[in-house]
Design an enzyme around this catalytic site. Sequence first.
Site, mmCIF file in Angstrom:
data_model
loop_
_atom_site.group_PDB
_atom_site.id
_atom_site.type_symbol
_atom_site.label_atom_id
_atom_site.label_comp_id
_atom_site.label_asym_id
_atom_site.label_seq_id
_atom_site.Cartn_x
_atom_site.Cartn_y
_atom_site.Cartn_z
ATOM 1 C CE1 TYR A 100 -4.334 -2.414 4.916
ATOM 2 C CE2 TYR A 100 -3.221 -0.249 4.412
ATOM 3 C CZ TYR A 100 -3.995 -1.454 4.036
ATOM 4 O OH TYR A 100 -4.097 -1.629 2.617
ATOM 5 C CB SER B 259 -0.864 -0.100 1.208
ATOM 6 O OG SER B 259 -1.373 1.322 1.785
HETATM 7 N N1 LIG Z 1 -8.847 -0.583 -1.076
HETATM 8 C C1 LIG Z 1 -7.841 0.272 -0.902
HETATM 9 O O1 LIG Z 1 -8.000 1.272 -0.835
HETATM 10 C C2 LIG Z 1 -6.331 -0.381 -0.729
HETATM 11 C C3 LIG Z 1 -5.411 0.388 -0.584
HETATM 12 C C4 LIG Z 1 -3.917 -0.157 -0.645
HETATM 13 C C5 LIG Z 1 -3.886 -1.346 -0.277
HETATM 14 N N2 LIG Z 1 -5.063 -2.438 -0.457
HETATM 15 C C6 LIG Z 1 -4.623 -3.800 -0.309
HETATM 16 O O2 LIG Z 1 -5.171 -4.158 -1.500
HETATM 17 C C7 LIG Z 1 -5.578 -5.821 -1.039
HETATM 18 C C8 LIG Z 1 -6.957 -6.149 -1.614
HETATM 19 O O3 LIG Z 1 -7.791 -5.443 -0.862
HETATM 20 P P1 LIG Z 1 -9.242 -4.749 -1.440
HETATM 21 O O4 LIG Z 1 -9.311 -3.181 -1.701
HETATM 22 O O5 LIG Z 1 -9.446 -5.622 -2.939
HETATM 23 O O6 LIG Z 1 -10.309 -5.148 -0.366
HETATM 24 P P2 LIG Z 1 -11.580 -6.302 -0.450
HETATM 25 O O7 LIG Z 1 -12.510 -6.257 -1.487
HETATM 26 O O8 LIG Z 1 -11.980 -6.292 1.147
HETATM 27 O O9 LIG Z 1 -10.380 -7.482 -0.589
HETATM 28 C C9 LIG Z 1 -9.790 -8.329 0.561
HETATM 29 C C10 LIG Z 1 -9.839 -9.563 0.227
HETATM 30 O O10 LIG Z 1 -9.083 -10.250 1.437
HETATM 31 C C11 LIG Z 1 -9.610 -11.368 1.766
HETATM 32 N N3 LIG Z 1 -9.387 -11.791 3.134
HETATM 33 C C12 LIG Z 1 -9.697 -11.052 4.213
HETATM 34 N N4 LIG Z 1 -9.496 -11.901 5.301
HETATM 35 C C13 LIG Z 1 -8.926 -12.935 4.762
HETATM 36 C C14 LIG Z 1 -8.791 -14.275 5.461
HETATM 37 N N5 LIG Z 1 -8.853 -14.330 6.816
HETATM 38 N N6 LIG Z 1 -8.569 -15.380 4.801
HETATM 39 C C15 LIG Z 1 -8.747 -15.193 3.504
HETATM 40 N N7 LIG Z 1 -8.982 -14.208 2.517
HETATM 41 C C16 LIG Z 1 -9.109 -13.058 3.376
HETATM 42 C C17 LIG Z 1 -11.041 -11.195 1.382
HETATM 43 O O11 LIG Z 1 -11.684 -12.466 1.166
HETATM 44 P P3 LIG Z 1 -13.118 -12.780 1.844
HETATM 45 O O12 LIG Z 1 -14.235 -12.378 1.127
HETATM 46 O O13 LIG Z 1 -12.823 -14.219 1.628
HETATM 47 O O14 LIG Z 1 -12.933 -12.372 3.389
HETATM 48 C C18 LIG Z 1 -10.865 -10.384 0.212
HETATM 49 O O15 LIG Z 1 -11.514 -10.990 -0.920
HETATM 50 C C19 LIG Z 1 -5.208 -5.842 0.424
HETATM 51 O O16 LIG Z 1 -4.334 -6.257 0.771
HETATM 52 C C20 LIG Z 1 -5.522 -4.315 0.666
HETATM 53 O O17 LIG Z 1 -4.782 -4.049 1.980
HETATM 54 C C21 LIG Z 1 -6.212 -1.825 -0.629
#
Ligand SMILES: NC(=O)c1ccc[n+]([C@@H]2O[C@H](COP(=O)([O-])OP(=O)(O)OC[C@H]3O[C@@H](n4cnc5c(N)ncnc54)[C@H](OP(=O)(O)O)[C@@H]3O)[C@@H](O)[C@H]2O)c1
Length: 268
Positions: free
Chosen positions: A157, A144
């Site tokens: 985080y 991130s």
């Molecule tokens: N959105 C942002 O602004 C942002 C910014 C910087 C970095 N990121 C990073 O991007 C990545 C993806 O996030 P996103 O933004 O796409 O959010 P998201 O839609 O909430 O996706 C997060 C994913 O992680 C999975 N996950 C969470 N807990 C889990 C567990 N215990 N076991 C297996 N899977 C798990 C979830 O799967 P389930 O549905 O199975 O729980 C979900 O598919 C993350 O690492 C996040 O930190 C996001």
Amino acid sequence: MKTPPLPAALVTGACSGIGREIARRLAVRGDHALVLVSENRERLDVVAREVFAAHGTLVHPIVCDLARPESAGELHAAVRALGVDVDVLVANAGTFFFGEVADADPARANTMLQLHVVTPSLLCTRFARDMRARRRGRIMLTSSISAWRAFPGIAYYGGTKTYLRTFAAALRSELAPYGVTVTTLAPGATDTGLYDPTVVDMDRARRFGVMMDPGKVADAALRAMFSGKAECVPGAFNRFATIAMRLVPQRVIDLVRRRAPWLPVRVG
Ligand SMILES: NC(=O)c1ccc[n+]([C@@H]2O[C@H](COP(=O)([O-])OP(=O)(O)OC[C@H]3O[C@@H](n4cnc5c(N)ncnc54)[C@H](OP(=O)(O)O)[C@@H]3O)[C@@H](O)[C@H]2O)c1
């Protein structure tokens, strides 16, 4: 003559947000079977069916809670049992909460540490070993832009994402002689389900144009990974932010944290 099976791309966090967009795009490319990992069977089945129906891609859905210490070993064993070679590993699953360290729910903090530090590191150990032996492979770890500085209020985080960034850079050097590349994906704010909508006003963030589209993040990420780039910060605004973040004194960040009314202060 029998054609050998396609190598596989494994994506964690594949049933929503950035991970789902990455999975869809890998299916469009058609070079890999997909191993999609999530802890939610229903959502995973929906994505697996959608990807198969749209592109005929062979999808292996694996239900696994990646916040458990043994999950990397279990996932690696499950993939071996499928008999596929994972040539692409996208360790993307993540979670988020606002809150100072002293206020954090220890169980929630532990989940984040497992999910962002222990599991992706051990997935790399297991799958990188296989890739090194085959002398081919691509690894992408989702960090991130919060990894660029120390941000009070999101220490868990930001700290875990900083770990992922430096871990990926070192792993990249270790694997370079074997033709295996490692890319750090460092998105800025992205319009996914990561943020609790009762804490973050998503509509306002969208109106201000702060949230990037997850499809655009996935496009940039895959371009970077397949061209073997070290780091991908999607979006010009986010790239500018990483430069600005290096220049801003920590006391300014601390002041903004104390004075900005839009930043949640004590949310567990
Ligand atoms: N959105 C942002 O602004 C942002 C910014 C910087 C970095 N990121 C990073 O991007 C990545 C993806 O996030 P996103 O933004 O796409 O959010 P998201 O839609 O909430 O996706 C997060 C994913 O992680 C999975 N996950 C969470 N807990 C889990 C567990 N215990 N076991 C297996 N899977 C798990 C979830 O799967 P389930 O549905 O199975 O729980 C979900 O598919 C993350 O690492 C996040 O930190 C996001």
